[in-house]
Write a protein that holds these residues in place. Structure first.
Motif, PDB file in Angstrom:
ATOM      1  N   ARG A 141       1.960   1.903  -3.505  1.00 30.80           N
ATOM      2  CA  ARG A 141       1.171   2.638  -4.238  1.00 30.80           C
ATOM      3  C   ARG A 141       0.439   4.240  -4.070  1.00 30.80           C
ATOM      4  O   ARG A 141       0.574   4.478  -5.182  1.00 30.80           O
ATOM      5  CB  ARG A 141      -0.411   1.190  -3.616  1.00 30.80           C
ATOM      6  CG  ARG A 141      -1.603   1.042  -5.477  1.00 30.80           C
ATOM      7  CD  ARG A 141      -2.692   0.699  -4.694  1.00 30.80           C
ATOM      8  NE  ARG A 141      -2.039  -0.849  -4.746  1.00 30.80           N
ATOM      9  CZ  ARG A 141      -2.160  -2.017  -3.776  1.00 30.80           C
ATOM     10  NH1 ARG A 141      -2.516  -1.002  -2.399  1.00 30.80           N
ATOM     11  NH2 ARG A 141      -2.218  -2.987  -4.187  1.00 30.80           N
TER      12      ARG A 141
ATOM     13  N   ASP B  55       1.282  -1.156  -0.012  1.00 32.80           N
ATOM     14  CA  ASP B  55       0.245  -0.007  -0.217  1.00 32.80           C
ATOM     15  C   ASP B  55       0.384   1.272   0.171  1.00 32.80           C
ATOM     16  O   ASP B  55       0.833   2.374  -0.612  1.00 32.80           O
ATOM     17  CB  ASP B  55      -0.778   0.211   0.802  1.00 32.80           C
ATOM     18  CG  ASP B  55      -2.313  -0.919   1.365  1.00 32.80           C
ATOM     19  OD1 ASP B  55      -2.679  -1.465  -0.323  1.00 32.80           O
ATOM     20  OD2 ASP B  55      -2.702  -1.383   1.815  1.00 32.80           O
TER      21      ASP B  55
ATOM     22  N   ARG C 165       3.368   1.156  -9.408  1.00 27.18           N
ATOM     23  CA  ARG C 165       2.870   0.626  -9.731  1.00 27.18           C
ATOM     24  C   ARG C 165       2.365  -0.587  -9.385  1.00 27.18           C
ATOM     25  O   ARG C 165       3.528  -1.250  -9.988  1.00 27.18           O
ATOM     26  CB  ARG C 165       2.038   0.448 -11.487  1.00 27.18           C
ATOM     27  CG  ARG C 165       1.355  -1.105 -11.872  1.00 27.18           C
ATOM     28  CD  ARG C 165       1.264  -0.764 -13.765  1.00 27.18           C
ATOM     29  NE  ARG C 165       0.372  -1.159 -14.270  1.00 27.18           N
ATOM     30  CZ  ARG C 165       0.385  -1.715 -15.378  1.00 27.18           C
ATOM     31  NH1 ARG C 165       0.752  -1.091 -16.362  1.00 27.18           N
ATOM     32  NH2 ARG C 165      -0.973  -2.125 -16.124  1.00 27.18           N
ATOM     33  N   THR C 166       1.474  -1.510  -8.706  1.00 27.53           N
ATOM     34  CA  THR C 166       1.299  -2.809  -7.864  1.00 27.53           C
ATOM     35  C   THR C 166       0.408  -3.111  -8.721  1.00 27.53           C
ATOM     36  O   THR C 166      -0.935  -2.284  -8.873  1.00 27.53           O
ATOM     37  CB  THR C 166       1.837  -2.117  -6.177  1.00 27.53           C
ATOM     38  OG1 THR C 166      -0.330  -1.791  -5.713  1.00 27.53           O
ATOM     39  CG2 THR C 166       2.266  -1.915  -6.371  1.00 27.53           C
TER      40      THR C 166
END
Length: 412
Positions: A154, A151, A159-160
């Motif tokens: 992100r 998190d 970009r995850t």
């Protein structure tokens, strides 16, 4: 008078020097007598002698100690554990974002008060002659863990896609490395000793119960373990290092998967523990959760197979000692009673003792010890030694047996 005063002053200086030299020598002896736990083949050793132990988990210690009025609970558990002969404790050196008692509030940003709480835990362990296994991150979202790391990336515009990016994303991996370095190089505000130089710490644990849904073969987790084990050892080669695995077998030796409880979790016990920077193996087991449809006899039969297969592999294939780092019986199980828990623990302890007699297992760490007034940390497995004397007796008996075995096996 002046000459007499100079004589007296000289005598005082000499006396002071003698006292200082004595204290330095005493400190050196004490340091030598409380050295780092090491491995030798499939055994743990301490000060060149065999080290067998009985231990416990208390993951909550840093968080409770972060509230000064509650620190007595940490002290109580260490004192009661030491009285029961428990000499190793496994606890968290992480709490990542998302709660008021977070250690790491955001990547690289720490709450000094919470860090000082961890300092207190380490110092209390030392006072009670308890060694620590400190885990550096959680697989689960409890206390932040792997999901929190992803998190953070992100939210930083990286970009995850899933929490499994924890193992592969360059930015997330750097977050983890930064945290590991921060903890290992921390100088304890109470003792003045850097964690990486403190023999109170027995070992570092890379991650509590790693799992990966994106790759059940174990390859993804294995690559991460190799990278992080090398990194941790580059900072601290004095302490032992373990992964934190539950023991699930992967694809490297397919016939071992028969010992899994009917599924894989994305780790490979054999392949990852072959990594040279990993000093010993670990297993966890919760047959009441993993095999909830089976009766007590079926669950205990699984436990015996689980323990024996991993002990055999650790001795023969991996040639490293093993620790049973989590086990317990939940009060939430149907038909639970203190007597049934005592019987379960006695059976597990008997297995550990019998395997230890043949070498290759250092001991076991029951999940989990608590103090009174800690209902918010109740998970069904909690044990209050003061409130449950029968369970305390079972645990103390195992401690005595392991100590006696240590002395017997150490004789020339």
């Amino acid at each position: 008078m002046a000459f007499s005063a100079r004589i007296n002053n000289t005598s005082s200086v000499c006396s002071l020097l003698i006292i200082c030299l004595f204290l330095l020598a005493f400190e050196a002896r004490m340091s030598l007598a409380s050295g780092f736990v090491q491995t030798r083949g499939t055994h743990f050793v301490l000060d060149n002698s065999l080290f067998l132990f009985n231990g416990f988990n208390a993951y909550w210690m840093m968080q409770v100690a972060a509230q000064p009025s509650q620190r007595y609970k940490v002290s109580n558990v260490f004192r009661e554990a030491a009285a029961a002969g428990l000499t190793v404790c496994r606890t968290w050196a992480f709490s990542d974002g998302g709660n008021k008692l977070a250690l790491q509030i955001s990547p690289g940003v720490y709450d000094e008060n919470v860090f000082q709480a961890l300092d207190f835990v380490v110092s209390e362990a030392a006072k009670n002659k308890v060694r620590l296994i400190l885990s550096l991150v959680n697989n689960y979202q409890d206390f932040g863990g792997r999901p929190q790391y992803v998190d953070w990336a992100r939210n930083a515009g990286i970009r995850t896609s899933t929490d499994d990016d924890f193992y592969t994303n360059v930015v997330v991996k750097q977050y983890y490395k930064n945290h590991a370095k921060k903890v290992l190089t921390r100088i304890n505000t109470i003792t003045g000793v850097a964690y990486k130089d403190d023999p109170t710490i027995m070992a570092w644990e890379l991650i509590n119960e790693p799992r990966c849904q994106a790759d059940y073969s174990g390859n993804t987790v294995n690559a991460w373990v190799q990278e992080m084990a090398s990194y941790v050892k580059s900072i601290d080669n004095k302490h032992l290092l373990e992964i934190g695995m539950e023991g699930f077998y992967g694809d490297s030796i397919t016939d071992r998967k028969q010992y899994n409880p009917g599924y894989q979790v994305g780790t490979d016990f054999i392949r990852s523990n072959l990594i040279k920077e990993i000093d010993f193996t670990t297993i966890h087991a919760y047959p009441d959760a993993w095999l909830s449809g089976q009766d007590d006899d079926g669950q205990m039969a699984f436990m015996r197979r689980w323990m024996t297969s991993h002990w055999t592999d650790s001795r023969t294939l991996l040639k490293k000692p093993m620790v049973f780092t989590e086990f317990g019986k939940s009060s939430k199980d149907p038909g639970f009673s203190i007597a049934s828990r005592d019987s379960f623990l006695s059976a597990i302890y008997s297995n550990i003792f019998n395997l230890a007699r043949s070498g290759g297992i250092g001991g076991g760490l029951v999940w989990q010890l608590v103090s009174e007034g800690m209902e918010s940390y109740s998970d069904g497995y909690e044990i209050d030694l003061f409130q449950t004397p029968s369970t305390s007796s079972v645990i103390s008996q195992q401690s005595r047996q392991m100590t006696a075995l240590e002395h017997k096996m150490s004789r020339p």
